[in-house]
Write an enzyme that holds these catalytic residues in place. Structure first.
Site, short mmCIF file in Angstrom:
data_model
loop_
_atom_site.label_atom_id
_atom_site.label_comp_id
_atom_site.label_asym_id
_atom_site.label_seq_id
_atom_site.Cartn_x
_atom_site.Cartn_y
_atom_site.Cartn_z
N TYR A 28 -3.57 -2.25 -6.63
CA TYR A 28 -2.18 -2.11 -5.84
C TYR A 28 -1.65 -1.54 -6.54
CZ TYR A 28 2.19 -3.39 -5.15
OH TYR A 28 4.02 -3.92 -4.75
N LYS A 32 0.34 3.11 -5.98
CA LYS A 32 1.74 2.61 -6.97
C LYS A 32 1.65 3.81 -7.01
CE LYS A 32 3.68 -0.08 -3.32
NZ LYS A 32 5.26 -0.41 -2.89
#
Length: 123
Positions: A28, A32
């Site tokens: 994640y 990002k």
């Protein structure tokens, strides 16, 4: 926007996980961080066309999914203890910075990230 000679602003929704390492968030955080870098590159490439590109990087946001995933005090507690304001973000607290970045009030803001994290990154 370029093909239509339209000036404006693009805002990506990223995460504090792109700016700080978080346990169990490797993929994640990596994606990002990639989004943050994409915004910087887009800012360079599109700025000459009058198009600004930025990211808003919130902490956990109390959407329906956020409430489901972070309602367990055992999971939320360690994260909340690192947020000086002691709580997660509400949706409207993320909307405000997005609206700012879309407005003319941010006409010189380009290629940056705006954390909405209650001070998490200050710790």
């Amino acid at each position: 926007m370029v093909n239509h000679n339209t000036r404006g602003s693009i805002v990506h929704i990223s995460s504090q996980a792109s700016l700080a390492a978080l346990s169990d968030h490797s993929l994640y955080g990596m994606t990002k961080a990639g989004l943050d870098n994409l915004a910087k590159n887009m800012a360079l490439e599109l700025g000459t066309h009058g198009i600004r590109v930025n990211c808003v990087n919130p902490t956990v946001v109390m959407t329906e999914m956020g409430r489901q995933n972070w309602s367990d005090p055992a999971k939320a507690g360690p994260m909340l203890s690192q947020i000086p304001l002691g709580r997660f973000a509400e949706v409207d607290e993320v909307v405000g910075p997005v609206l700012f970045l879309l407005s003319d009030a941010s006409s010189m803001v380009n290629g940056t990230t705006i954390p909405v994290d209650g001070g998490f990154l200050a710790t």
